[in-house]
Design an enzyme around this catalytic site. Structure first.
Site, PDB file in Angstrom:
ATOM      1  N   THR A 163      27.722 -23.157  59.440  1.00  0.00           N
ATOM      2  CA  THR A 163      28.543 -23.568  60.569  1.00  0.00           C
ATOM      3  C   THR A 163      27.649 -24.292  61.573  1.00  0.00           C
ATOM      4  O   THR A 163      26.804 -23.670  62.224  1.00  0.00           O
ATOM      5  CB  THR A 163      29.220 -22.369  61.248  1.00  0.00           C
ATOM      6  N   LYS A 238      35.957 -26.004  61.698  1.00  0.00           N
ATOM      7  CA  LYS A 238      35.389 -24.654  61.712  1.00  0.00           C
ATOM      8  C   LYS A 238      35.104 -24.192  63.140  1.00  0.00           C
ATOM      9  O   LYS A 238      35.357 -23.024  63.500  1.00  0.00           O
ATOM     10  CB  LYS A 238      34.110 -24.615  60.880  1.00  0.00           C
ATOM     11  N   LYS A 310      27.069 -18.667  69.332  1.00  0.00           N
ATOM     12  CA  LYS A 310      26.605 -19.998  68.933  1.00  0.00           C
ATOM     13  C   LYS A 310      27.778 -20.919  68.634  1.00  0.00           C
ATOM     14  O   LYS A 310      27.812 -22.083  69.062  1.00  0.00           O
ATOM     15  CB  LYS A 310      25.681 -19.869  67.717  1.00  0.00           C
TER      16      LYS A 310
END
Length: 362
Positions: A163, A238, A310
């Site tokens: 990701t 995502k 994150k």
């Protein structure tokens, strides 16, 4: 949605596409300044076809004459290890690498080969998958000294299932394609248990031919796959999914604590609340999965809080690049930062509830 798929051997099989949520894993090194990701593009094509596929492979790709014969896997953390294990158990010829070599040992015992660098893995394999912790790790492993790009060449493929932001994905794509190889981004939606069960969702973008080539392997590791067009679209999708999930968890935490503050028994609260929620419009599997342990202040790690924060940070950067206000996600991100500052980085992301408790704030 049910889909009838045709494998390369002519067999037909039926499967279904359903929703799930979030992930990532692994290890990291300090990113050299010359590998810093380029700024994310301020525009993402809106006319790309949105094509879902869903399946468990009906054949073993290792025995399919049209499929790659050797598979590499870089990064064996919470997500990468079970994903690689599923490939091995399906009969694939898998070569692995991880910065901490001991994490490779269980897979080696199952039949995987080992190489001491990403470069050597990609040089030895037809297609290599990478599951890294964050953009810095993904770039270092792909483009750094003895990185994956150094072992790539014409006819090879690199599939990054980490990701990361779109700018990072495009940077890695540039290095891979410069070697003559093909690149596909394929971040996964799903956490530890879906990875173990082969129930991940792949959000892919990039080289369409490589997507079709690796589809049987994606079907071993996941239940659904979406092809979203050009590189950057998979990363963006995502981040949006994880931004929504992170905001939902923060709000759920507020509800749990508020209910307790007004005098409700938290044990009864979770049972009642989740029954009420599950019957209503805001039903989500995450609440029933996480709620019981949250009221006990237990946070067994399925998706590390540091990775959720994150992803929130990267999603906010994506929103900023197109001047989209995201005040709710921004507020949730602050809670994850507080939780990190109190040593909860490696706990499950549901530990964000601790950031809302008075003892943490005082």
């Amino acid at each position: 949605m049910s889909l009838l798929l045709k494998a390369s051997n002519g067999h037909l099989f039926l499967s279904s596409s359903i929703a799930s949520m979030a992930t990532c894993s692994s290890f990291c090194a300090q990113l050299p300044i010359h590998f810093r990701p380029i700024p994310i593009s301020s525009s993402f094509p809106t006319n790309q076809p949105f094509r879902p596929f869903s399946a468990q492979a009906s054949i073993s790709p290792a025995n399919d004459g049209g499929s790659p014969k050797t598979i590499g896997f870089l990064g064996l953390g919470i997500m990468g290890s079970p994903m690689a294990q599923n490939l091995i158990k399906s009969g694939c010829d898998v070569t692995v690498w991880n910065r901490t070599k001991s994490k490779c040992d269980p897979l080696i015992s199952l039949g995987a080969k080992y190489k001491p660098s990403p470069e050597e893995v990609t040089a030895a394999c037809d297609v290599t998958f990478a599951m890294l912790a964050d953009p810095e790790c993904a770039v270092e492993v792909a483009c750094g000294k003895h990185g994956a790009a150094s072992g790539m060449g014409p006819g090879k493929g690199y599939v990054d299932v980490s990701t990361v932001d779109g700018g990072t994905s495009k940077l890695i794509c540039g290095h891979i394609e410069a070697s003559g190889a093909s690149f596909l981004e394929a971040p996964v939606s799903g956490s530890k248990k879906p990875a173990e069960d082969g129930q991940l969702i792949f959000l892919t973008a990039g080289d369409k031919s490589l997507y079709e080539t690796v589809a049987p392997f994606l079907d071993i590791m996941g239940k659904s796959r979406f092809y979203l067009g050009e590189v950057g679209n998979g990363a963006a999708m995502k981040l949006i999914v994880n931004m929504i999930m992170g905001s939902m968890m923060a709000t759920f935490s507020e509800g749990l604590l508020l209910s307790e503050k007004v005098g409700l028994d938290p044990n009864v609260l979770v049972e009642v609340k989740l029954q009420v929620v599950s019957e209503g419009a805001i039903s989500a599997p995450m609440y029933s999965l996480k709620g019981p342990s949250m009221i006990k202040s237990l946070y067994p790690t399925a998706f590390p809080l540091k990775h959720q924060q994150k992803d929130m940070r990267l999603a906010l950067g994506l929103a900023e690049s197109v001047s989209q206000p995201t005040p709710i996600a921004a507020a949730a991100n602050e809670l994850y930062k507080v939780a990190k500052s109190h040593g909860l980085s490696d706990s499950d992301f549901s530990a964000v509830i601790e950031a809302l408790k008075g003892k943490v704030q005082s």
